[in-house]
Scaffold this motif. Structure first.
Motif, PDB file in Angstrom:
ATOM      1  N   TYR A   5      -3.567  -6.216  -3.455  1.00  0.00           N
ATOM      2  CA  TYR A   5      -3.786  -4.791  -2.546  1.00  0.00           C
ATOM      3  C   TYR A   5      -5.292  -5.106  -1.884  1.00  0.00           C
ATOM      4  CZ  TYR A   5       0.081  -2.336  -4.036  1.00  0.00           C
ATOM      5  OH  TYR A   5       1.483  -1.849  -4.347  1.00  0.00           O
ATOM      6  N   LEU A  31       1.384  -3.328   4.508  1.00  0.00           N
ATOM      7  CA  LEU A  31       1.981  -2.571   3.343  1.00  0.00           C
ATOM      8  C   LEU A  31       3.544  -2.301   3.245  1.00  0.00           C
ATOM      9  CD1 LEU A  31      -0.812   0.285   3.540  1.00  0.00           C
ATOM     10  CD2 LEU A  31      -0.573  -1.601   1.653  1.00  0.00           C
ATOM     11  N   ALA A  42       2.755   4.352   3.164  1.00  0.00           N
ATOM     12  CA  ALA A  42       1.676   3.361   3.976  1.00  0.00           C
ATOM     13  C   ALA A  42       1.134   4.009   4.980  1.00  0.00           C
ATOM     14  CB  ALA A  42       2.678   2.256   4.480  1.00  0.00           C
ATOM     15  N   ASP A  46      -3.084   4.703   4.925  1.00  0.00           N
ATOM     16  CA  ASP A  46      -3.893   3.997   6.172  1.00  0.00           C
ATOM     17  C   ASP A  46      -4.699   4.854   6.880  1.00  0.00           C
ATOM     18  OD1 ASP A  46      -4.346   1.294   7.281  1.00  0.00           O
ATOM     19  OD2 ASP A  46      -3.357   2.122   8.682  1.00  0.00           O
ATOM     20  N   LEU A 215      -4.020   3.135  -4.333  1.00  0.00           N
ATOM     21  CA  LEU A 215      -3.955   2.026  -3.351  1.00  0.00           C
ATOM     22  C   LEU A 215      -5.040   2.309  -2.401  1.00  0.00           C
ATOM     23  CD1 LEU A 215      -2.323   0.055  -1.880  1.00  0.00           C
ATOM     24  CD2 LEU A 215      -0.787   1.942  -0.775  1.00  0.00           C
TER      25      LEU A 215
END
Length: 261
Positions: A5, A31, A42, A46, A215
């Motif tokens: 990641y 992703l 995702a 983001d 993440l």
């Protein structure tokens, strides 16, 4: 996986620093396609990633007084309601498959539009400047504030659904509407708008439980040094070389999502 990641963040950050485009447009597809992360997670993650990474650039332009606050206000007058309406619509969709299908299609369309904006940015500016001498130019300037709000509304919906469009697409729209603005002022104004919009959209998705905070941290750990490195290398590269390459990549990725949808 955590290292992967961060490496993805490093690569995307480097490309952003190198070209000035491609943050959300590259990170969200990576992703989804590479890591198999659900589109909802995702896009949501983001959005906050984009808000944080763009904040430093926004602050720099604001300090140098390269932001047209009236234009930013008009954009936000459309994009904030657009984002909130889109979030409310998503909350009403009970089936996860419906949400992911909508996000995938919107992501594909946004990427294709962004690639076109990257390819045609200089031509858009030339055409808009030549129109300034047209007899209808004065009438067009009268409706420009309303067109800016409408543009913000469109961006608010697109960005909330796909996390793509606040950068290159927003810049192209501003060039079209405000050809007399300098490029630094257009970039600065677009950055401020993008940070506010992605923050609001990201916060909305967070309240829906769609954001993966761990993440987000791993992506930022890689992207922040990546942007720094890319910006130092980017000053030696010609935009005439990098823009067609980035435009082609974004178009190909966008087409993949459109056809898959």
């Amino acid at each position: 996986m955590e290292v992967a990641y961060s490496f993805a963040g490093l690569v995307v950050g480097f490309i952003v620093g190198l070209t000035g485009i491609g943050g959300g447009a590259l990170m969200t597809p990576i992703l989804i396609v590479v890591f198999g992360i659900a589109p909802v997670v995702a896009v949501s993650t983001d959005l906050l990633y984009a808000a944080i990474t763009k904040f430093g650039g926004m602050w720099s332009y604001a300090r140098k007084k390269m932001v047209y606050w009236k234009v930013v206000g008009l954009l936000l007058a459309g994009s904030i309601p657009g984002s909130l309406l889109t979030l409310n619509y998503l909350k009403g969709l009970e089936a996860l498959e419906s949400i992911e299908s909508l996000m995938n299609m919107t992501l594909g369309v946004s990427l294709v539009l962004t690639s076109v904006a990257v390819f045609l940015r200089n031509r858009i500016r030339e055409k808009a400047l030549s129109f300034e001498h047209h007899p209808l130019a004065h009438r067009a300037r009268l409706v420009r504030p309303y067109a800016t709000v409408l543009m913000g509304l469109l961006l608010g919906c697109l960005v909330t659904l796909s996390s793509v469009g606040a950068g290159a697409l927003g810049t192209a729209m501003l060039i079209l509407l405000y050809p007399r603005m300098t490029m630094p002022a257009i970039v600065g104004s677009d950055l401020v708008h993008a940070v506010v919009l992605t923050s609001i959209a990201g916060a909305g998705h967070y309240t829906m439980g769609n954001v993966d905070l761990s993440l987000l941290i791993y992506l930022l750990a890689g992207s922040l040094p990546g942007v720094f490195l890319g910006s130092h290398v980017g000053v030696r590269l010609s935009p005439k070389v990098m823009q067609p390459i980035m435009g082609s990549i974004l178009f190909a990725i966008g087409l993949r999502f459109v056809l898959a949808g």
